[in-house]
Design a protein around this motif. Sequence first.
Motif, PDB file in Angstrom:
ATOM      1  N   VAL A 179       0.833  -1.203   0.000  1.00 41.93           N
ATOM      2  CA  VAL A 179       0.000   0.000   0.000  1.00 41.93           C
ATOM      3  C   VAL A 179       0.867   1.252   0.000  1.00 41.93           C
ATOM      4  O   VAL A 179       0.596   2.214  -0.724  1.00 41.93           O
ATOM      5  CB  VAL A 179      -0.949  -0.002   1.217  1.00 41.93           C
ATOM      6  N   ALA A 180       1.928   1.262   0.795  1.00 42.62           N
ATOM      7  CA  ALA A 180       2.771   2.450   0.906  1.00 42.62           C
ATOM      8  C   ALA A 180       3.683   2.643  -0.294  1.00 42.62           C
ATOM      9  O   ALA A 180       4.203   3.743  -0.490  1.00 42.62           O
ATOM     10  CB  ALA A 180       3.615   2.380   2.179  1.00 42.62           C
ATOM     11  N   GLY A 181       3.870   1.613  -1.098  1.00 44.53           N
ATOM     12  CA  GLY A 181       4.778   1.698  -2.228  1.00 44.53           C
ATOM     13  C   GLY A 181       5.943   0.739  -2.084  1.00 44.53           C
ATOM     14  O   GLY A 181       6.300   0.343  -0.969  1.00 44.53           O
ATOM     15  N   ILE A 182       6.542   0.361  -3.188  1.00 44.64           N
ATOM     16  CA  ILE A 182       7.670  -0.562  -3.145  1.00 44.64           C
ATOM     17  C   ILE A 182       8.889   0.122  -2.525  1.00 44.64           C
ATOM     18  O   ILE A 182       9.025   1.351  -2.562  1.00 44.64           O
ATOM     19  CB  ILE A 182       8.013  -1.093  -4.552  1.00 44.64           C
ATOM     20  N   ASP A 183       9.776  -0.681  -1.967  1.00 41.63           N
ATOM     21  CA  ASP A 183      10.943  -0.135  -1.275  1.00 41.63           C
ATOM     22  C   ASP A 183      11.773   0.771  -2.178  1.00 41.63           C
ATOM     23  O   ASP A 183      12.212   1.849  -1.757  1.00 41.63           O
ATOM     24  CB  ASP A 183      11.824  -1.273  -0.743  1.00 41.63           C
ATOM     25  N   ALA A 184      11.990   0.342  -3.414  1.00 41.60           N
ATOM     26  CA  ALA A 184      12.867   1.103  -4.311  1.00 41.60           C
ATOM     27  C   ALA A 184      12.328   2.506  -4.549  1.00 41.60           C
ATOM     28  O   ALA A 184      13.089   3.484  -4.582  1.00 41.60           O
ATOM     29  CB  ALA A 184      13.029   0.361  -5.632  1.00 41.60           C
ATOM     30  N   ALA A 185      11.020   2.622  -4.721  1.00 41.91           N
ATOM     31  CA  ALA A 185      10.424   3.933  -4.992  1.00 41.91           C
ATOM     32  C   ALA A 185      10.416   4.807  -3.743  1.00 41.91           C
ATOM     33  O   ALA A 185      10.702   6.014  -3.808  1.00 41.91           O
ATOM     34  CB  ALA A 185       9.003   3.765  -5.523  1.00 41.91           C
ATOM     35  N   ARG A 186      10.124   4.210  -2.595  1.00 41.93           N
ATOM     36  CA  ARG A 186      10.111   5.007  -1.360  1.00 41.93           C
ATOM     37  C   ARG A 186      11.530   5.444  -0.979  1.00 41.93           C
ATOM     38  O   ARG A 186      11.734   6.560  -0.507  1.00 41.93           O
ATOM     39  CB  ARG A 186       9.454   4.213  -0.226  1.00 41.93           C
ATOM     40  N   GLU A 187      12.496   4.573  -1.191  1.00 42.15           N
ATOM     41  CA  GLU A 187      13.880   4.947  -0.911  1.00 42.15           C
ATOM     42  C   GLU A 187      14.354   6.050  -1.851  1.00 42.15           C
ATOM     43  O   GLU A 187      15.079   6.967  -1.445  1.00 42.15           O
ATOM     44  CB  GLU A 187      14.775   3.718  -1.026  1.00 42.15           C
ATOM     45  N   ALA A 188      13.930   5.964  -3.112  1.00 42.98           N
ATOM     46  CA  ALA A 188      14.317   7.011  -4.062  1.00 42.98           C
ATOM     47  C   ALA A 188      13.683   8.348  -3.680  1.00 42.98           C
ATOM     48  O   ALA A 188      14.340   9.397  -3.735  1.00 42.98           O
ATOM     49  CB  ALA A 188      13.897   6.612  -5.478  1.00 42.98           C
TER      50      ALA A 188
ATOM     51  N   THR B 232      16.053  14.215   0.792  1.00 45.64           N
ATOM     52  CA  THR B 232      17.284  14.380   1.558  1.00 45.64           C
ATOM     53  C   THR B 232      18.283  15.252   0.799  1.00 45.64           C
ATOM     54  O   THR B 232      18.940  16.120   1.389  1.00 45.64           O
ATOM     55  CB  THR B 232      17.899  13.012   1.883  1.00 45.64           C
ATOM     56  N   ARG B 233      18.388  15.043  -0.513  1.00 44.49           N
ATOM     57  CA  ARG B 233      19.290  15.863  -1.316  1.00 44.49           C
ATOM     58  C   ARG B 233      18.829  17.313  -1.399  1.00 44.49           C
ATOM     59  O   ARG B 233      19.605  18.198  -1.779  1.00 44.49           O
ATOM     60  CB  ARG B 233      19.433  15.270  -2.730  1.00 44.49           C
ATOM     61  N   ARG B 234      17.598  17.577  -1.045  1.00 44.51           N
ATOM     62  CA  ARG B 234      17.052  18.925  -1.032  1.00 44.51           C
ATOM     63  C   ARG B 234      16.940  19.476   0.391  1.00 44.51           C
ATOM     64  O   ARG B 234      16.095  20.317   0.675  1.00 44.51           O
ATOM     65  CB  ARG B 234      15.707  18.941  -1.760  1.00 44.51           C
ATOM     66  N   ALA B 235      17.822  18.985   1.241  1.00 38.57           N
ATOM     67  CA  ALA B 235      17.994  19.504   2.609  1.00 38.57           C
ATOM     68  C   ALA B 235      16.825  19.203   3.527  1.00 38.57           C
ATOM     69  O   ALA B 235      16.623  19.901   4.516  1.00 38.57           O
ATOM     70  CB  ALA B 235      18.272  21.004   2.577  1.00 38.57           C
ATOM     71  N   ILE B 236      16.051  18.150   3.213  1.00 41.05           N
ATOM     72  CA  ILE B 236      15.006  17.681   4.118  1.00 41.05           C
ATOM     73  C   ILE B 236      15.302  16.207   4.405  1.00 41.05           C
ATOM     74  O   ILE B 236      14.815  15.304   3.707  1.00 41.05           O
ATOM     75  CB  ILE B 236      13.599  17.825   3.507  1.00 41.05           C
TER      76      ILE B 236
ATOM     77  N   VAL C 154       4.153  11.372  -0.649  1.00 42.31           N
ATOM     78  CA  VAL C 154       3.954  12.243   0.509  1.00 42.31           C
ATOM     79  C   VAL C 154       4.993  11.882   1.560  1.00 42.31           C
ATOM     80  O   VAL C 154       5.275  10.707   1.800  1.00 42.31           O
ATOM     81  CB  VAL C 154       2.519  12.119   1.071  1.00 42.31           C
ATOM     82  N   ARG C 155       5.595  12.903   2.155  1.00 36.77           N
ATOM     83  CA  ARG C 155       6.596  12.732   3.208  1.00 36.77           C
ATOM     84  C   ARG C 155       5.989  13.171   4.534  1.00 36.77           C
ATOM     85  O   ARG C 155       5.546  14.307   4.690  1.00 36.77           O
ATOM     86  CB  ARG C 155       7.831  13.578   2.915  1.00 36.77           C
ATOM     87  N   PHE C 156       5.986  12.270   5.499  1.00 32.91           N
ATOM     88  CA  PHE C 156       5.460  12.570   6.824  1.00 32.91           C
ATOM     89  C   PHE C 156       6.604  12.947   7.756  1.00 32.91           C
ATOM     90  O   PHE C 156       7.721  12.439   7.612  1.00 32.91           O
ATOM     91  CB  PHE C 156       4.699  11.369   7.383  1.00 32.91           C
TER      92      PHE C 156
END
Length: 417
Positions: free
Chosen positions: A55-64, A70-74, A237-239
């Motif tokens: 439901v949340a998405g595959i690991d590869a997509a969520r990690e990406a 993270t690369r955008r300072a978050i 979406v990032r929580f």
Amino acid sequence: MTVSATLAANEAIAARRAAGQEVLALGFGEAGIPVHPLLRQRLTQAAGQISYGPVAGIDAAREAAAGYWTRRAIPTGAEQVLLGPGSKPLLFALLHAVGGDVVLPKPAWVSYAAQARLLGREPIRVPVPAGEGGVPDADALDAAVREARRAGRDPRVVVVTLPDNPTGRLASERSVKALCEVARELDLVIAADEIYRDLVFEPGTFPSPAAWAPERTVTTTSLSKNYALGGWRVGAVRFPDSPLGAQLRESVRGTASELWSSTPMPMQHAAAYAWSDPQELVERVALARRLHGSVAHAVAEVFAQAGCAVMPPQGGFYVWPDFGPLRDSLAADWGIATSPDLARVLLERFGVVVLPGTAFGDDPESLTVRVAVTGIYGENDSERLAALVSKSPVEMPWIAESLAGLGEKLRALTAPE
């Protein structure tokens, strides 16, 4: 509930063209550039992936996606990310999870208010700081929320857009910091729609609320604007990394399981590639940013020359001209008193499709319209690709012709013989 104003505009454009009528399509907020071949290749390779995924998405997509933020300072972990079929359903699920009333900037993207009403809540609209867009004025927000609570309402979430649709403006760091202070004081969740983040024209620090209110900011993005993949319908979406964030993520995940089950698997594999920021796609976004900025500034100048008040756009592909300085002549010559009147005359008399400011919550008597500049990038992928790679897009013959035509139509509207 009627069809979204932006999608209705797209259908109106198609209908007029099918009828052989002239149309200058400045109504629909589609990115207007061809799909990068490598993205198309990734989707093709994953076309056989037809099973339901997590439901949340595959690991590869969520990690990406986590790496993207993270690369955008978050700083973000994959466990904070949830995917969906576009950012719109993710936002709706978030508003459902938070509960209570929704506070919106005035003006704001059309779907925010519509989604609040679908949840049975009339949105609370708060003006933006002068010259800015996408973020409510902090003092006005404080007053509006306190007044609403005294009246028995229950505002719990404020939605912001950085950079903004419809104004094309980017809120200042000062305004975002002030918003975060008020949100913390009043215990509001901040829903930050940063779908246009990669399309800010000038380099510099990006004022994400997640930097100053990390415990209460939920951030959404997708591939529809920076990579022109609107029809592919994939968003994230990032929580926040906080107890509130964990609670909201689980609630949204539960809603997702009942509404869309999981994001289409081929899209997730393409998203995993895109959100990893490969150099080829980074270069494509840079070209898109140059195209959008060049044309948006040129369109703003055309409206300014016609006598409109218009702030220079700072990101995305929108311009927000105000015909207020021309109010008297527009009323005398065309009977125009409201922004819907203005949009109707532009369409019926001049074949120019724009959206009235009322669609975005502006007052009817405010003669504002939203202009989406991507409709003049070209009639086919060949022209659009040529505009994309050009160092001076506004000099491409079809874009220059459209700009000249728009100027002529505005002169006929504002100074008829």
